[in-house]
Each structure stands twice: as C-alpha cells, then as structure tokens.
Design a protein around this motif. Structure first.
Motif, PDB file in Angstrom:
ATOM      1  N   SER A  86      15.060  42.503  62.483  1.00 46.78           N
ATOM      2  CA  SER A  86      16.211  43.305  62.063  1.00 46.78           C
ATOM      3  C   SER A  86      15.712  44.693  61.702  1.00 46.78           C
ATOM      4  CB  SER A  86      16.901  42.676  60.853  1.00 46.78           C
ATOM      5  OG  SER A  86      17.701  41.605  61.225  1.00 46.78           O
ATOM      6  N   THR A  87      15.874  45.613  62.618  1.00 47.00           N
ATOM      7  CA  THR A  87      15.327  46.956  62.407  1.00 47.00           C
ATOM      8  C   THR A  87      15.947  47.659  61.206  1.00 47.00           C
ATOM      9  OG1 THR A  87      16.878  47.880  64.019  1.00 47.00           O
ATOM     10  CG2 THR A  87      14.692  47.245  64.834  1.00 47.00           C
ATOM     11  N   ASP A  88      17.155  47.246  60.804  1.00 47.58           N
ATOM     12  CA  ASP A  88      17.774  47.872  59.629  1.00 47.58           C
ATOM     13  C   ASP A  88      17.003  47.564  58.349  1.00 47.58           C
ATOM     14  OD1 ASP A  88      18.839  45.140  60.019  1.00 47.58           O
ATOM     15  OD2 ASP A  88      20.073  45.579  58.256  1.00 47.58           O
ATOM     16  N   LEU A  89      16.135  46.568  58.391  1.00 53.04           N
ATOM     17  CA  LEU A  89      15.318  46.213  57.224  1.00 53.04           C
ATOM     18  C   LEU A  89      13.928  46.850  57.251  1.00 53.04           C
ATOM     19  CD1 LEU A  89      16.158  42.392  57.021  1.00 53.04           C
ATOM     20  CD2 LEU A  89      16.990  44.195  55.482  1.00 53.04           C
ATOM     21  N   ASN A  90      13.561  47.472  58.368  1.00 51.06           N
ATOM     22  CA  ASN A  90      12.232  48.085  58.475  1.00 51.06           C
ATOM     23  C   ASN A  90      12.101  49.251  57.507  1.00 51.06           C
ATOM     24  OD1 ASN A  90      11.977  46.299  60.594  1.00 51.06           O
ATOM     25  ND2 ASN A  90      11.790  47.864  62.180  1.00 51.06           N
ATOM     26  N   PHE A  91      10.886  49.472  57.018  1.00 53.20           N
ATOM     27  CA  PHE A  91      10.619  50.630  56.169  1.00 53.20           C
ATOM     28  C   PHE A  91       9.114  50.901  56.146  1.00 53.20           C
ATOM     29  CE2 PHE A  91      10.089  47.109  53.276  1.00 53.20           C
ATOM     30  CZ  PHE A  91       9.112  47.506  52.378  1.00 53.20           C
TER      31      PHE A  91
END
Length: 186
Positions: free
Chosen positions: A155-160
């Motif tokens: 889930s790229t929205d969770l990448n950081f």
C-alpha cells in the motif's frame, strides 16, 4: 524442529531483556540496514522492546521452543495510535499492526515467523479489526514473499521515509467483503 514445537505467547517480563538482545542481533545483521551507530535510538528501542508493552493494546509476542528458548518475537499493536512509526499508519481506523518481527538465525526456515504473523492476524480478527498494517524495508525483502504469500498487499499510501531509510507499507484485509462494499480494494 518444525513449527509445531513452538508456543506463541506473551513475553514474560523476565524475557524482555533476552528478547531485546535477539531483536538487536537480527536487525544489526541485516545487509543494507542501518547499523546501531547510524540509528542508536532505534536500536535502543529494540534492546528495550518490553517497554512498548506499557502502551495500551500493545503486546510483545514470543515464539518459545520446548526448552524455553525465545526463537522469535513481534510487537502486536491493537490501537494504531500506538504503532510508533512515521507516516500515516497511526491515523488508520479499524486496524491493528505489528512491528519488529525477528527470528533467531538458528531457527529460520522452521515457520517461526509465520506463526508470529498468524498470531497477530488472529488477534486482529478477535478485536474485530478490518485490516493489519505493517512496514518493512528493502533490507527485509526476504520476508516480503512470506507477507505476500499470506495475503499482505503493498500500500503505497503507507510508505514513508525515516531519515535515509525508506519504509514500505503493507495491508492485510480481514474483511474482504466489507472492503469491497466500501470500495477499498487494491
């Protein structure tokens, strides 16, 4: 030794130090992962992993051999506000997470990691959560295949980014039908 010989349970306070040493050993031996001198606060957290259990809904799970040795550990978090990482994961609702999964080198390949992951998924189901969230790094790509085979999806929205370290988010949906209804499928 097969995975059937390991017991998954909450770590006892007298096992916190041993478990912290195991996690420091595991993470410091990862190729291309920051060293203790590069991330002293992170390794201090690993060494003192038992302190995380002071947060509400946070458990330190261990895989214990018949002889009583800690073969692996993971921190399960039922309330994402206590997840303790950067990024957006702490704002997720109806979610549990786990962090700091580590398996002793001598017991790798015996299903210990999978047992610990399964225990976290079961705890999330019992808590009636909709998903389980995790983060990993490129230095940990060996375990990515296990996560993906178990049903975790990137889930790229969770990448950081944590300094120079990129963290990749994964989700495991516990309620596929509900997720379809709300239109949140990857």
């Amino acid at each position: 030794m097969s995975d059937a010989h390991y017991t998954i349970r909450n770590a006892q306070p007298e096992e916190f130090e041993e478990t912290g040493k195991l996690l420091v050993q595991v993470y410091s031996s990862l190729k291309d992962f920051p060293s203790p001198s590069e991330m002293p606060d992170y390794y201090n957290m690993l060494a003192n992993v038992g302190l995380l259990t002071q947060n509400p809904g946070t458990e330190l799970l261990v895989a214990v051999s018949p002889s009583g040795d800690v073969a692996g550990a993971v921190v399960y978090i039922s309330d994402m506000q206590y997840y303790g990482s950067g990024g957006t994961a702490t704002q997720e609702n109806n979610a549990s997470g786990f962090r700091l999964l580590g398996v002793a080198p001598s017991t790798r390949g015996h299903g210990v990691g999978r047992l610990l992951i399964d225990a976290c998924i079961q705890k999330a189901r019992e808590a009636k959560q909709q998903q389980v969230i995790i983060h990993t790094t490129k230095a940990m790509q060996t375990v990515w295949k296990i996560y993906e085979n178990m049903g975790f999806k990137q889930s790229t929205d969770l990448n950081f980014w944590h300094g120079n370290l990129e963290l990749f988010g994964f989700r495991f949906f516990l309620c596929l039908n509900l997720c379809r209804q709300i239109g949140f499928l990857l």
